[in-house]
Design an enzyme around this catalytic site. Structure first.
Site, PDB file in Angstrom:
ATOM      1  N   ASP A  66      10.530 -26.169  81.929  1.00  0.00           N
ATOM      2  CA  ASP A  66      11.226 -26.343  83.203  1.00  0.00           C
ATOM      3  C   ASP A  66      11.753 -24.969  83.631  1.00  0.00           C
ATOM      4  O   ASP A  66      11.432 -23.944  83.005  1.00  0.00           O
ATOM      5  CB  ASP A  66      12.322 -27.427  83.115  1.00  0.00           C
ATOM      6  CG  ASP A  66      13.527 -27.002  82.285  1.00  0.00           C
ATOM      7  OD1 ASP A  66      13.515 -25.892  81.714  1.00  0.00           O
ATOM      8  OD2 ASP A  66      14.490 -27.784  82.205  1.00  0.00           O
ATOM      9  N   CYS A  93      12.726 -25.779  77.422  1.00  0.00           N
ATOM     10  CA  CYS A  93      13.704 -25.957  78.499  1.00  0.00           C
ATOM     11  C   CYS A  93      14.932 -25.137  78.120  1.00  0.00           C
ATOM     12  O   CYS A  93      14.838 -24.254  77.262  1.00  0.00           O
ATOM     13  CB  CYS A  93      13.997 -27.444  78.757  1.00  0.00           C
ATOM     14  SG  CYS A  93      14.701 -28.366  77.383  1.00  0.00           S
ATOM     15  N   THR A 139      17.720 -25.961  76.536  1.00  0.00           N
ATOM     16  CA  THR A 139      18.137 -26.231  75.155  1.00  0.00           C
ATOM     17  C   THR A 139      16.990 -26.665  74.252  1.00  0.00           C
ATOM     18  O   THR A 139      17.152 -26.679  73.033  1.00  0.00           O
ATOM     19  CB  THR A 139      19.165 -27.375  75.136  1.00  0.00           C
ATOM     20  OG1 THR A 139      18.544 -28.540  75.701  1.00  0.00           O
ATOM     21  CG2 THR A 139      20.419 -27.019  75.917  1.00  0.00           C
ATOM     22  N   HIS A 164       5.945 -31.232  56.498  1.00  0.00           N
ATOM     23  CA  HIS A 164       6.452 -32.563  56.161  1.00  0.00           C
ATOM     24  C   HIS A 164       6.255 -33.594  57.272  1.00  0.00           C
ATOM     25  O   HIS A 164       6.049 -34.767  56.978  1.00  0.00           O
ATOM     26  CB  HIS A 164       7.953 -32.493  55.841  1.00  0.00           C
ATOM     27  CG  HIS A 164       8.258 -31.768  54.564  1.00  0.00           C
ATOM     28  ND1 HIS A 164       9.426 -31.968  53.859  1.00  0.00           N
ATOM     29  CD2 HIS A 164       7.555 -30.849  53.863  1.00  0.00           C
ATOM     30  CE1 HIS A 164       9.434 -31.200  52.773  1.00  0.00           C
ATOM     31  NE2 HIS A 164       8.305 -30.494  52.765  1.00  0.00           N
ATOM     32  N   HIS A 167       4.201 -37.346  52.402  1.00  0.00           N
ATOM     33  CA  HIS A 167       4.645 -37.141  53.786  1.00  0.00           C
ATOM     34  C   HIS A 167       3.796 -37.968  54.760  1.00  0.00           C
ATOM     35  O   HIS A 167       4.292 -38.441  55.782  1.00  0.00           O
ATOM     36  CB  HIS A 167       4.582 -35.653  54.142  1.00  0.00           C
ATOM     37  CG  HIS A 167       5.383 -34.801  53.194  1.00  0.00           C
ATOM     38  ND1 HIS A 167       6.736 -34.906  53.092  1.00  0.00           N
ATOM     39  CD2 HIS A 167       4.992 -33.858  52.290  1.00  0.00           C
ATOM     40  CE1 HIS A 167       7.180 -34.045  52.170  1.00  0.00           C
ATOM     41  NE2 HIS A 167       6.131 -33.402  51.671  1.00  0.00           N
TER      42      HIS A 167
END
Ligand code: RB5
Length: 147
Positions: free
Chosen positions: A8, A65, A67, A98, A133
């Site tokens: 963004d 973005c 964050t 993992h 995993h």
């Protein structure tokens, strides 16, 4: 490997850094934007990118973005997506080994370009370990199938 890159307005500068890293690594990629400074909505970029990974058109996505949080939340709504929000190199390696994460989300307002490049490089180069995993990921897929 084919990668789809999206951001963004809060992630455009870091997105450009990651585009140049992908070029340096000779990894085929498509940048779907936003490449804009005007305010846009991260789901409008993150969800289409995640769907194109889930549909098999791309192997992985990198979503950026401000964050990384909005992009990771949005991407993880798409069935088959395992988006990892990563801001350190240890987690970049661990989430590939993992979780077999198929999307990397990062926040431009959280880390600098040097660390982000290191994270993306490690994430792109690290293989999934499988074994126990894979069983754990299978339980997530089973839940998605009945949801
Ligand atoms: C945009 O201001 C910001 O909210 C967005 O880039 C992201 O950080 C959302 O999680």
């Amino acid at each position: 490997m084919k990668v789809i890159l999206a951001s963004d307005h809060g992630g455009i500068n870091l997105s450009k850094e990651i585009a140049s890293l992908l070029e340096e690594m000779n990894i085929e990629f498509e940048d779907i934007g936003c490449n804009c400074e005007d305010s846009v909505d991260y789901p409008d970029y993150g969800i289409p990118a995640a769907k194109r990974v889930a549909d098999g058109e791309f192997d992985r996505a990198i979503l950026i973005c401000g964050t990384g949080i909005g992009m990771s939340i949005a991407a993880n709504k798409v069935k088959g997506i395992r988006a990892a929000l990563v801001h350190d190199t240890f987690s970049a390696k661990a989430t590939r080994e993992h979780n077999d994460s198929n999307i990397l989300a990062m926040g431009e307002r959280v880390i600098g370009p040097g660390l982000a490049r290191d994270i993306a490089k490690i994430w792109l180069e690290t293989e999934f370990l499988g074994g126990r995993h894979a069983n754990r990921i299978g339980k997530i897929s089973d839940y998605e199938a009945i949801k």
